[in-house]
Design a protein around this motif. Sequence first.
Motif, short mmCIF file in Angstrom:
data_model
loop_
_atom_site.label_atom_id
_atom_site.label_comp_id
_atom_site.label_asym_id
_atom_site.label_seq_id
_atom_site.Cartn_x
_atom_site.Cartn_y
_atom_site.Cartn_z
N UNK A 57 -4.10 44.19 37.86
CA UNK A 57 -3.98 42.97 37.09
C UNK A 57 -5.37 42.51 36.66
N UNK A 58 -5.49 42.03 35.43
CA UNK A 58 -6.75 41.55 34.88
C UNK A 58 -6.58 40.10 34.45
N UNK A 59 -7.55 39.27 34.85
CA UNK A 59 -7.51 37.84 34.50
C UNK A 59 -8.86 37.45 33.92
N UNK A 60 -8.87 36.75 32.80
CA UNK A 60 -10.11 36.31 32.16
C UNK A 60 -10.20 34.79 32.16
N UNK A 61 -11.40 34.29 32.33
CA UNK A 61 -11.63 32.85 32.26
C UNK A 61 -13.10 32.59 31.94
N UNK A 62 -13.42 31.35 31.64
CA UNK A 62 -14.81 30.98 31.42
C UNK A 62 -15.35 30.32 32.69
N UNK A 63 -16.65 30.42 32.87
CA UNK A 63 -17.27 29.88 34.07
C UNK A 63 -18.74 29.60 33.80
N UNK A 64 -19.41 29.12 34.80
CA UNK A 64 -20.86 28.90 34.77
C UNK A 64 -21.50 29.89 35.74
N UNK A 65 -22.54 30.58 35.26
CA UNK A 65 -23.34 31.45 36.12
C UNK A 65 -24.58 30.67 36.50
N UNK A 66 -24.73 30.42 37.78
CA UNK A 66 -25.86 29.67 38.32
C UNK A 66 -26.78 30.67 38.99
N UNK A 67 -28.05 30.64 38.62
CA UNK A 67 -29.04 31.51 39.26
C UNK A 67 -30.10 30.62 39.91
N UNK A 68 -30.37 30.91 41.17
CA UNK A 68 -31.34 30.13 41.94
C UNK A 68 -32.47 31.07 42.34
N UNK A 69 -33.67 30.80 41.85
CA UNK A 69 -34.85 31.62 42.13
C UNK A 69 -35.71 30.88 43.15
N UNK A 70 -35.88 31.48 44.32
CA UNK A 70 -36.70 30.89 45.38
C UNK A 70 -37.54 32.00 46.01
N UNK A 71 -38.31 31.65 47.03
CA UNK A 71 -39.11 32.64 47.74
C UNK A 71 -38.50 32.97 49.09
N UNK A 72 -38.76 34.17 49.54
CA UNK A 72 -38.22 34.64 50.81
C UNK A 72 -38.69 33.78 51.98
N UNK A 73 -39.89 33.23 51.89
CA UNK A 73 -40.42 32.44 53.01
C UNK A 73 -39.99 30.97 52.96
N UNK A 74 -39.27 30.56 51.92
CA UNK A 74 -38.81 29.17 51.82
C UNK A 74 -37.81 28.87 52.94
N UNK A 75 -37.98 27.71 53.55
CA UNK A 75 -37.13 27.33 54.69
C UNK A 75 -36.52 25.94 54.45
N UNK A 76 -35.42 25.71 55.16
CA UNK A 76 -34.80 24.38 55.21
C UNK A 76 -34.37 24.15 56.65
N UNK A 77 -34.99 23.17 57.29
CA UNK A 77 -34.73 22.87 58.71
C UNK A 77 -34.89 24.11 59.58
#
Length: 109
Positions: free
Chosen positions: A1-21
Amino acid sequence: MKKESSAILLRIFIGESDKHKGKPLYMHIVEMLKEEGIAGATVFRGITGFGKQSYIHTTSILRLSTDLPILIEVADTEENIAKIRPKLDEIITEGLVTEEKVKIVFYGS
């Protein structure tokens, strides 16, 4: 089965050493996306890249970097992406986020 729709592609560019808590930022973001019910996310680790400061980060043995580029890609409805944007604003202190409209073709049963 194939289904098509529209969406938003979100790309987040950060660094490997970035931390949160104390946790890698990319892991925190992926866990938050899952908790928020986002359709899915993929994390890519770059082999070479540079950002705002123009410092090249690379896996080259001669210039081994501990801060390689990280890209998180998310595709979901416009409503779901809008819902997580404020949360991303709270946790990303340095990086780049892009959005574009895409057509999704989903194959499955």
